[in-house]
Motif scaffolding. Sequence first.
Motif, PDB file in Angstrom:
ATOM      1  N   PRO A 348       4.604  -0.046 -14.889  1.00  0.00           N
ATOM      2  CA  PRO A 348       6.057   0.216 -14.272  1.00  0.00           C
ATOM      3  C   PRO A 348       6.451   1.632 -13.743  1.00  0.00           C
ATOM      4  N   LEU A 349       6.934   1.700 -12.678  1.00  0.00           N
ATOM      5  CA  LEU A 349       7.377   3.100 -12.040  1.00  0.00           C
ATOM      6  C   LEU A 349       8.710   2.549 -11.180  1.00  0.00           C
ATOM      7  N   SER A 350       9.772   3.557 -11.534  1.00  0.00           N
ATOM      8  CA  SER A 350      10.765   3.224 -10.747  1.00  0.00           C
ATOM      9  C   SER A 350      11.952   4.000 -11.000  1.00  0.00           C
ATOM     10  N   PRO A 351      12.722   4.642 -10.209  1.00  0.00           N
ATOM     11  CA  PRO A 351      13.787   5.537 -10.450  1.00  0.00           C
ATOM     12  C   PRO A 351      14.918   4.766 -11.266  1.00  0.00           C
ATOM     13  N   ALA A 352      14.635   3.359 -11.260  1.00  0.00           N
ATOM     14  CA  ALA A 352      15.964   2.593 -11.791  1.00  0.00           C
ATOM     15  C   ALA A 352      15.480   2.551 -13.593  1.00  0.00           C
ATOM     16  N   HIS A 353      14.142   2.963 -13.830  1.00  0.00           N
ATOM     17  CA  HIS A 353      13.770   2.785 -15.126  1.00  0.00           C
ATOM     18  C   HIS A 353      14.297   3.982 -15.808  1.00  0.00           C
ATOM     19  N   SER A 354      14.584   3.856 -17.107  1.00  0.00           N
ATOM     20  CA  SER A 354      14.752   4.883 -18.048  1.00  0.00           C
ATOM     21  C   SER A 354      13.493   5.558 -18.694  1.00  0.00           C
ATOM     22  N   ASP A 355      13.513   6.559 -19.161  1.00  0.00           N
ATOM     23  CA  ASP A 355      12.364   7.066 -20.119  1.00  0.00           C
ATOM     24  C   ASP A 355      11.985   6.273 -21.035  1.00  0.00           C
ATOM     25  N   ASP A 356      12.754   5.676 -21.821  1.00  0.00           N
ATOM     26  CA  ASP A 356      12.442   4.433 -22.848  1.00  0.00           C
ATOM     27  C   ASP A 356      11.864   3.375 -22.274  1.00  0.00           C
ATOM     28  N   ASP A 357      12.259   2.953 -21.303  1.00  0.00           N
ATOM     29  CA  ASP A 357      11.242   1.821 -20.343  1.00  0.00           C
ATOM     30  C   ASP A 357       9.962   2.105 -20.453  1.00  0.00           C
ATOM     31  N   ILE A 358       9.924   3.586 -20.022  1.00  0.00           N
ATOM     32  CA  ILE A 358       8.197   3.864 -19.690  1.00  0.00           C
ATOM     33  C   ILE A 358       7.709   4.044 -21.006  1.00  0.00           C
ATOM     34  N   LEU A 359       8.236   4.435 -21.878  1.00  0.00           N
ATOM     35  CA  LEU A 359       7.701   4.790 -23.442  1.00  0.00           C
ATOM     36  C   LEU A 359       7.561   3.323 -23.835  1.00  0.00           C
ATOM     37  N   ASP A 360       8.316   2.261 -23.531  1.00  0.00           N
ATOM     38  CA  ASP A 360       7.936   0.916 -24.025  1.00  0.00           C
ATOM     39  C   ASP A 360       6.723   0.511 -23.590  1.00  0.00           C
ATOM     40  N   ALA A 361       6.612   0.714 -21.925  1.00  0.00           N
ATOM     41  CA  ALA A 361       5.208   0.467 -21.243  1.00  0.00           C
ATOM     42  C   ALA A 361       3.865   1.088 -21.900  1.00  0.00           C
ATOM     43  N   ILE A 362       4.319   2.190 -22.291  1.00  0.00           N
ATOM     44  CA  ILE A 362       3.024   3.016 -23.006  1.00  0.00           C
ATOM     45  C   ILE A 362       2.773   2.669 -24.425  1.00  0.00           C
ATOM     46  N   ASP A 363       3.773   2.304 -25.043  1.00  0.00           N
ATOM     47  CA  ASP A 363       3.499   1.534 -26.259  1.00  0.00           C
ATOM     48  C   ASP A 363       2.853   0.293 -26.332  1.00  0.00           C
ATOM     49  N   ALA A 364       3.176  -0.502 -25.303  1.00  0.00           N
ATOM     50  CA  ALA A 364       2.803  -1.544 -25.308  1.00  0.00           C
ATOM     51  C   ALA A 364       1.144  -1.662 -24.786  1.00  0.00           C
ATOM     52  N   VAL A 365       0.740  -0.771 -23.972  1.00  0.00           N
ATOM     53  CA  VAL A 365      -0.530  -0.656 -23.448  1.00  0.00           C
ATOM     54  C   VAL A 365      -1.400   0.019 -24.890  1.00  0.00           C
ATOM     55  N   ARG A 366      -0.829   0.970 -25.649  1.00  0.00           N
ATOM     56  CA  ARG A 366      -1.667   1.260 -26.950  1.00  0.00           C
ATOM     57  C   ARG A 366      -1.641   0.404 -27.902  1.00  0.00           C
ATOM     58  N   ARG A 367      -0.737  -0.512 -28.120  1.00  0.00           N
ATOM     59  CA  ARG A 367      -0.663  -1.767 -28.779  1.00  0.00           C
ATOM     60  C   ARG A 367      -1.954  -2.604 -28.523  1.00  0.00           C
ATOM     61  N   LEU A 368      -2.109  -2.940 -27.268  1.00  0.00           N
ATOM     62  CA  LEU A 368      -2.798  -3.648 -26.849  1.00  0.00           C
ATOM     63  C   LEU A 368      -4.391  -3.030 -26.798  1.00  0.00           C
ATOM     64  N   HIS A 369      -4.562  -1.961 -26.642  1.00  0.00           N
ATOM     65  CA  HIS A 369      -5.830  -0.957 -26.720  1.00  0.00           C
ATOM     66  C   HIS A 369      -6.126  -1.091 -28.231  1.00  0.00           C
ATOM     67  N   GLU A 370      -5.445  -1.090 -29.146  1.00  0.00           N
ATOM     68  CA  GLU A 370      -5.685  -1.087 -30.537  1.00  0.00           C
ATOM     69  C   GLU A 370      -6.256  -2.361 -30.918  1.00  0.00           C
ATOM     70  N   ARG A 371      -5.428  -3.420 -30.509  1.00  0.00           N
ATOM     71  CA  ARG A 371      -5.801  -4.764 -30.774  1.00  0.00           C
ATOM     72  C   ARG A 371      -7.366  -5.054 -29.908  1.00  0.00           C
ATOM     73  N   PHE A 372      -7.557  -4.650 -28.694  1.00  0.00           N
ATOM     74  CA  PHE A 372      -8.710  -4.993 -28.301  1.00  0.00           C
ATOM     75  C   PHE A 372      -9.876  -4.406 -28.734  1.00  0.00           C
ATOM     76  N   SER A 373      -9.513  -2.947 -29.181  1.00  0.00           N
ATOM     77  CA  SER A 373     -10.547  -2.319 -29.622  1.00  0.00           C
ATOM     78  C   SER A 373     -11.062  -2.637 -31.143  1.00  0.00           C
ATOM     79  N   ALA A 374     -10.408  -3.334 -31.752  1.00  0.00           N
ATOM     80  CA  ALA A 374     -10.621  -3.482 -33.320  1.00  0.00           C
ATOM     81  C   ALA A 374     -11.737  -4.361 -33.482  1.00  0.00           C
TER      82      ALA A 374
END
Length: 374
Positions: A348-374
């Motif tokens: 996700p990338l858009s001037p309509a998004h807030s920093d928190d939106d992007i941080l959510d996307a980052i958290d979600a990628v990190r969560r998946l990475h942790e799960r897939f790498s377990a």
Amino acid sequence: MRPLRSTLLGFQPPAIGEEEIAAVTETLRSGWLTTGPRAALLEERMAAFLETDHVLAVASGTAALHLALLAVGVGPGDEVITSPITWPATANVIEHCGATPVFCDVRDTDLNIDPALVPALVTERTKAVLPVHFAGQVADLDPIIALGLPVVEDAAHAAESAYRGRKVGGISDASCFSLYATKNIAAGEGGLVATNRDDVAEAIRNMRLTRRGDGSHYDQVTAGFKANLSDVLAAIALVQLDRVEEHARIRQRQFDLYDEGLAGLAGITPLVRDPRDVHALHLYVVRIDADGAGADRDAYQRGLADELIGTSIHFLPVHGLTWFRERYPGQEPLPVAERAGAEVLSLPLSPAHSDDDILDAIDAVRRLHERFSA
Ligand SMILES: Cc1ncc(COP(=O)(O)O)c(C=O)c1O
């Protein structure tokens, strides 16, 4: 596991505010539904912004590419060398000219056409080269221009890009921009051709709309298209142009958050951005290598959808899409593009998004990475 968010984070929603709404209302009140003073003003202001002699407003980025190719003389029997990592429109318009797209593999770093591979593809039928500035990173234009063939750039992602100090828009024979809903300057639909060539500008002016004369005595000098831009859309684009720097700052912050937040995740790497150039920051694309990331791109995309994070794929290599595959059987493999097509994911990338939106996307990628790498 519960998703991080309670509402879907759109992949690339437009940043439309009260000013755009007011501009549309004012345009409707003015009576200009079709091409009029706002389209003309957009051309003038974009020519100044892009530092180029002419800008022609047209109905879409696709129309911009089509008319630009015709204007540099592409016709039946010709070949046009282009990149497979693009939206299919880039190759479709070559077909619409009666010509054949010749796909050249891309560089692993930025997924732009590999200039070192272009010369071997040039034949006596080659009429033009059509590089694509993928995600906002300019293709390496100098070696391509040095071949001496007409160059038409697909600059749909590159409204704010510069190549070694020169703004995209005045470098080659023609640069074609899109005003599609997701683009950096978004009108919903629309396109622009920028050129320093008077003859190219004149040809496009004649083709984009069957020309009218004075009063009832109209005439045409070519079999024109209906590819003009409505003033209602031009009015939106003009406001978006006013906000281009503000939006660029927001996208830059979002890129910085991603760079920092995804750093160190094994198997997940952003595309390379060349520090010598200005990147338009149009798409934040990562490559997901299943060996390092524990799962492939499609699994990540599904996992992110479950987390209510919208993503997109830019791009599936065009030469592998059914129509091109069946039309040109026995094409040479393009290994770099084919591998990238299975690995790329746009976040996700858009001037309509807030920093928190992007941080959510980052958290979600990190969560998946942790799960897939377990
Ligand atoms: C790289 C590229 N080229 C061409 C186009 C076509 O532009 P339009 O949708 O305005 O016709 C797009 C997307 O919209 C694109 O992303």
